[in-house]
Design a protein around this motif. Structure first.
Motif, PDB file in Angstrom:
ATOM      1  N   LEU A  46      37.704  44.967  42.176  1.00  0.00           N
ATOM      2  CA  LEU A  46      37.930  45.701  41.364  1.00  0.00           C
ATOM      3  C   LEU A  46      39.676  45.622  41.018  1.00  0.00           C
ATOM      4  CD1 LEU A  46      35.441  48.358  41.222  1.00  0.00           C
ATOM      5  CD2 LEU A  46      35.414  46.433  39.495  1.00  0.00           C
ATOM      6  N   ASP A  47      40.163  45.759  42.034  1.00  0.00           N
ATOM      7  CA  ASP A  47      41.775  45.538  41.980  1.00  0.00           C
ATOM      8  C   ASP A  47      42.282  44.023  41.861  1.00  0.00           C
ATOM      9  OD1 ASP A  47      41.946  48.275  41.684  1.00  0.00           O
ATOM     10  OD2 ASP A  47      41.998  48.301  43.918  1.00  0.00           O
ATOM     11  N   PHE A  48      41.543  43.357  42.758  1.00  0.00           N
ATOM     12  CA  PHE A  48      42.019  41.899  42.984  1.00  0.00           C
ATOM     13  C   PHE A  48      42.057  40.905  41.560  1.00  0.00           C
ATOM     14  CE2 PHE A  48      40.645  37.550  44.245  1.00  0.00           C
ATOM     15  CZ  PHE A  48      42.054  37.052  44.968  1.00  0.00           C
ATOM     16  N   PHE A  49      40.842  41.073  40.981  1.00  0.00           N
ATOM     17  CA  PHE A  49      40.603  40.176  39.856  1.00  0.00           C
ATOM     18  C   PHE A  49      41.810  40.527  38.700  1.00  0.00           C
ATOM     19  CE2 PHE A  49      36.236  39.538  41.282  1.00  0.00           C
ATOM     20  CZ  PHE A  49      36.304  38.295  41.830  1.00  0.00           C
ATOM     21  N   PRO A  50      41.836  41.782  38.251  1.00  0.00           N
ATOM     22  CA  PRO A  50      42.971  41.683  37.455  1.00  0.00           C
ATOM     23  C   PRO A  50      44.326  41.369  37.915  1.00  0.00           C
ATOM     24  CG  PRO A  50      41.719  43.702  37.350  1.00  0.00           C
ATOM     25  CD  PRO A  50      41.298  43.027  38.635  1.00  0.00           C
ATOM     26  N   LEU A  51      44.840  41.636  39.179  1.00  0.00           N
ATOM     27  CA  LEU A  51      45.786  41.247  39.806  1.00  0.00           C
ATOM     28  C   LEU A  51      45.960  39.732  39.662  1.00  0.00           C
ATOM     29  CD1 LEU A  51      48.445  42.442  41.561  1.00  0.00           C
ATOM     30  CD2 LEU A  51      47.139  41.763  43.448  1.00  0.00           C
ATOM     31  N   LEU A  52      45.093  38.806  40.002  1.00  0.00           N
ATOM     32  CA  LEU A  52      44.954  37.605  39.915  1.00  0.00           C
ATOM     33  C   LEU A  52      45.231  36.949  38.747  1.00  0.00           C
ATOM     34  CD1 LEU A  52      44.539  34.766  41.431  1.00  0.00           C
ATOM     35  CD2 LEU A  52      42.057  35.152  41.244  1.00  0.00           C
ATOM     36  N   ALA A  53      44.508  37.616  37.665  1.00  0.00           N
ATOM     37  CA  ALA A  53      44.917  37.096  36.383  1.00  0.00           C
ATOM     38  C   ALA A  53      46.024  37.272  35.845  1.00  0.00           C
ATOM     39  CB  ALA A  53      43.781  37.998  35.376  1.00  0.00           C
ATOM     40  N   ARG A  54      46.664  38.626  36.101  1.00  0.00           N
ATOM     41  CA  ARG A  54      47.969  38.903  35.796  1.00  0.00           C
ATOM     42  C   ARG A  54      49.059  38.141  36.504  1.00  0.00           C
ATOM     43  NH1 ARG A  54      51.936  41.999  37.804  1.00  0.00           N
ATOM     44  NH2 ARG A  54      50.574  42.906  39.427  1.00  0.00           N
ATOM     45  N   HIS A  55      48.921  37.526  37.424  1.00  0.00           N
ATOM     46  CA  HIS A  55      49.865  36.630  38.408  1.00  0.00           C
ATOM     47  C   HIS A  55      49.804  35.102  37.536  1.00  0.00           C
ATOM     48  CE1 HIS A  55      52.099  38.597  41.707  1.00  0.00           C
ATOM     49  NE2 HIS A  55      50.973  39.428  41.455  1.00  0.00           N
ATOM     50  N   CYS A  56      48.591  34.864  37.435  1.00  0.00           N
ATOM     51  CA  CYS A  56      48.267  33.365  36.587  1.00  0.00           C
ATOM     52  C   CYS A  56      48.981  33.485  35.465  1.00  0.00           C
ATOM     53  CB  CYS A  56      46.784  33.300  36.690  1.00  0.00           C
ATOM     54  SG  CYS A  56      45.894  32.881  38.076  1.00  0.00           S
ATOM     55  N   VAL A  57      48.698  34.611  34.664  1.00  0.00           N
ATOM     56  CA  VAL A  57      49.295  34.534  33.146  1.00  0.00           C
ATOM     57  C   VAL A  57      50.812  34.607  33.347  1.00  0.00           C
ATOM     58  CG1 VAL A  57      49.633  35.880  31.188  1.00  0.00           C
ATOM     59  CG2 VAL A  57      47.313  35.529  32.094  1.00  0.00           C
ATOM     60  N   ASP A  58      51.248  35.333  34.058  1.00  0.00           N
ATOM     61  CA  ASP A  58      52.841  35.289  34.106  1.00  0.00           C
ATOM     62  C   ASP A  58      53.335  34.188  34.658  1.00  0.00           C
ATOM     63  OD1 ASP A  58      52.713  38.166  33.801  1.00  0.00           O
ATOM     64  OD2 ASP A  58      52.834  38.833  35.802  1.00  0.00           O
TER      65      ASP A  58
END
Length: 230
Positions: A204-216
């Motif tokens: 639940l924390d990992f997926f938003p973090l992964l998405a944010r790093h990809c977008v950044d």
């Protein structure tokens, strides 16, 4: 023919990809068993995946190969019918079933693991390779690293093909959060069903973090990805 030339049909028939499992001669049985995968492939088709008619065409090619060249490489690990001599006929029946458009079930069939796996083609590779058992991002060399360090490693290894890879990863992060609403569900699907992991973080924390790093990363290293024509 090449082994991978019939991969769409092989994915559809995956429930029968075991030494002790054959496609039933009774069409009602395989229709019921294959329905969730057909539904999943139809969903994937609408998202740009394989067309059901393409898969039907592969089934017809396989049927012909079984008749004229059963030793062909393309038939490696390709499921056979319960009565082996009927394999070409059964494959053509399945192809016709796909083409007819009458495959939809009137029953309320819940989503299953095999169907949902079709929604995560990127994760099916990334999560086991980087965060699964003995994954690159959790190896001994990374034992003192954070989850974010593992994500950066993944992005570095995707570079410079990021514009063709990372947007799909972001999309699958969103799908995961939309489909699975508890950590227990995510662990059961992505760990047990897929063989992946999320490092030391909860999914639940990992997926938003992964998405944010990809977008950044896409913004910082690849922007603009598209500009309107003038």
């Amino acid at each position: 023919m090449d082994y991978w030339s019939l991969q769409g049909a092989r994915v559809l028939l995956a429930p029968y990809d075991r030494w002790d499992s054959r496609i039933p001669d009774d069409s009602a049985q395989w229709q019921r068993r294959l329905f969730p995968l057909i539904r999943g492939m139809r969903t994937a088709e609408q998202d740009g995946g394989r067309n059901l008619r393409e898969i039907a065409a592969e089934l017809r090619v396989a049927a012909e190969l079984f008749e004229v060249r059963p030793e062909d490489e393309a038939l490696g690990r390709f499921p056979r019918a319960e009565t082996e001599d009927r394999t070409p006929q059964v494959l053509r029946e399945i192809a016709g079933h796909l083409e007819s458009g009458n495959w939809w079930s009137s029953e309320d069939v819940p989503l299953g693991t095999a169907e949902l796996l079709l929604r995560f083609p990127r994760f099916s590779q990334i999560l086991p390779i980087y965060w699964g058992q003995d994954g690159v991002a959790i190896s001994d060399d990374m034992q003192d690293s954070t989850v974010e360090d593992g994500i950066r490693l993944f992005i570095e290894e995707a570079h410079p093909r990021c514009p063709w890879k990372l947007p799909s990863v972001v999309s699958e992060c969103a799908q995961a959060l939309a489909l699975f609403h508890t950590e227990e569900q995510m662990e059961a699907f992505f760990c047990e069903g897929m063989g992946g992991g999320s490092g030391s973080d909860d999914f639940l924390d990992f997926f938003p973090l992964l998405a944010r790093h990809c977008v950044d990363h896409l913004k910082e290293a690849h922007s603009p990805l598209w500009t309107p024509s003038r």
